[in-house]
Scaffold this motif. Sequence first.
Motif, short mmCIF file in Angstrom:
data_model
loop_
_atom_site.label_atom_id
_atom_site.label_comp_id
_atom_site.label_asym_id
_atom_site.label_seq_id
_atom_site.Cartn_x
_atom_site.Cartn_y
_atom_site.Cartn_z
N ILE A 116 -91.04 72.72 41.58
CA ILE A 116 -91.24 71.47 40.83
C ILE A 116 -90.37 71.43 39.58
N VAL A 117 -90.53 72.45 38.74
CA VAL A 117 -89.80 72.48 37.47
C VAL A 117 -88.30 72.58 37.71
N GLY A 118 -87.90 73.44 38.66
CA GLY A 118 -86.48 73.62 38.94
C GLY A 118 -85.82 72.36 39.46
N SER A 119 -86.49 71.66 40.36
CA SER A 119 -85.93 70.42 40.91
C SER A 119 -85.83 69.34 39.84
N ILE A 120 -86.82 69.28 38.97
CA ILE A 120 -86.81 68.29 37.89
C ILE A 120 -85.69 68.59 36.90
N ASP A 121 -85.53 69.87 36.53
CA ASP A 121 -84.44 70.25 35.63
C ASP A 121 -83.09 69.92 36.25
N SER A 122 -82.98 70.15 37.56
CA SER A 122 -81.73 69.87 38.26
C SER A 122 -81.42 68.38 38.26
N GLY A 123 -82.47 67.56 38.50
CA GLY A 123 -82.26 66.12 38.58
C GLY A 123 -82.03 65.45 37.25
N ILE A 124 -82.74 65.91 36.22
CA ILE A 124 -82.66 65.26 34.91
C ILE A 124 -81.51 65.80 34.06
N ASN A 125 -81.40 67.13 34.01
CA ASN A 125 -80.43 67.76 33.10
C ASN A 125 -79.23 68.36 33.81
N GLY A 126 -79.26 68.40 35.15
CA GLY A 126 -78.18 69.06 35.87
C GLY A 126 -78.23 70.57 35.70
N ASP A 127 -79.38 71.09 35.28
CA ASP A 127 -79.57 72.52 35.05
C ASP A 127 -80.20 73.15 36.29
N ASN A 128 -79.44 73.99 36.99
CA ASN A 128 -79.92 74.59 38.24
C ASN A 128 -80.37 76.05 38.08
N ALA A 129 -80.49 76.51 36.84
CA ALA A 129 -80.80 77.93 36.60
C ALA A 129 -82.11 78.34 37.28
N THR A 130 -83.15 77.51 37.16
CA THR A 130 -84.44 77.85 37.75
C THR A 130 -84.36 77.90 39.27
N LEU A 131 -83.68 76.93 39.87
CA LEU A 131 -83.55 76.90 41.33
C LEU A 131 -82.69 78.05 41.84
N TYR A 132 -81.69 78.45 41.05
CA TYR A 132 -80.87 79.59 41.46
C TYR A 132 -81.71 80.87 41.47
N SER A 133 -82.54 81.04 40.43
CA SER A 133 -83.42 82.22 40.37
C SER A 133 -84.40 82.20 41.53
N LYS A 134 -84.97 81.01 41.80
CA LYS A 134 -85.92 80.85 42.90
C LYS A 134 -85.24 81.16 44.24
N SER A 135 -83.98 80.80 44.37
CA SER A 135 -83.25 81.03 45.62
C SER A 135 -83.17 82.50 45.95
N VAL A 136 -82.94 83.32 44.92
CA VAL A 136 -82.86 84.77 45.13
C VAL A 136 -84.22 85.31 45.56
N ILE A 137 -85.29 84.84 44.88
CA ILE A 137 -86.65 85.26 45.23
C ILE A 137 -86.96 84.85 46.67
N ASP A 138 -86.60 83.62 47.03
CA ASP A 138 -86.89 83.12 48.38
C ASP A 138 -86.11 83.88 49.44
N CYS A 139 -84.92 84.34 49.09
CA CYS A 139 -84.11 85.12 50.04
C CYS A 139 -84.85 86.41 50.40
N VAL A 140 -85.36 87.09 49.36
CA VAL A 140 -86.12 88.32 49.59
C VAL A 140 -87.41 88.03 50.35
N ALA A 141 -88.10 86.94 49.94
CA ALA A 141 -89.35 86.56 50.60
C ALA A 141 -89.12 86.19 52.06
N ALA A 142 -88.02 85.49 52.35
CA ALA A 142 -87.70 85.11 53.73
C ALA A 142 -87.46 86.35 54.58
N MET A 143 -86.82 87.35 53.99
CA MET A 143 -86.56 88.60 54.70
C MET A 143 -87.87 89.29 55.07
N ALA A 144 -88.80 89.34 54.09
CA ALA A 144 -90.08 90.00 54.32
C ALA A 144 -90.94 89.21 55.32
#
Length: 243
Positions: free
Chosen positions: A134-162
């Motif tokens: 939620i927060v990452g998508s909103i930051d991306s849409g409003i401010n063009g800041d993808n830092a949260t979604l990039y961090s989440k992407s790494v976490i999701d990569c590991v989670a997807a593997m498990a």
Amino acid sequence: MMEIIKQFMATPVGTVLLSGAVVNFFLVILGTALGLLFKKGLPERIQNVLMTGMAFCVFYIGVTGIFDEKANILVIIACMAIGSVIGELIDLDKLVNKIGQGIENKFNKNGGNLSIAKGFVSATLLFCVGAMTIVGSIDSGINGDNATLYSKSVIDCVAAMALTSSLGFGVIFASLSVLFIEGGLTLLATVVSPILTEYIISQMSVIGSLLIVALSLNMLGITKIKVMNFVPAILLPLLLCLF
């Protein structure tokens, strides 16, 4: 050329296509591929331990997102009550499972025992209803800041593997859910940015975190909650907090 790129990035479509949602989409696919490779060499008891460990991590992610000083318990109660009724009437859980089952049937034409629906639904909930989504998508849409979604992407990569190592190939289809939901929220944020306050975002994040906790309990086999039927509650703060 650079000016054209800048103008494209300033459009809603450009915001979505160049957002962290796309990165998240590809990293979930990568995590699934790695999970499939590891799955071949892992005994069932190790897969079960991985699943349990993953469930504890999911529980931690959910619990840490619940504690927000801006959270309004009355708003959250109202959103959960109304949202759960809406979700139950629509029966989102059945709809999403039906989609997963449809994919599963296509892969099981020869009568195999491949299970796709469970991996698809579990991964979709884990990757798409949390506070970071939620927060990452909103930051991306409003401010063009993808830092949260990039961090989440790494976490999701590991989670997807498990998850893939224990639930199988169905996890890869959750990448489409990630792209659709995060991309949709990013696009929505660009449209409703004038009314989207930190207070509203906090309520949405806390509700998403509650659903993550419920998902972890399902993963541990403690409950069988139809978590997907509570998802409409996440969007209700947009309406209730305006009045």
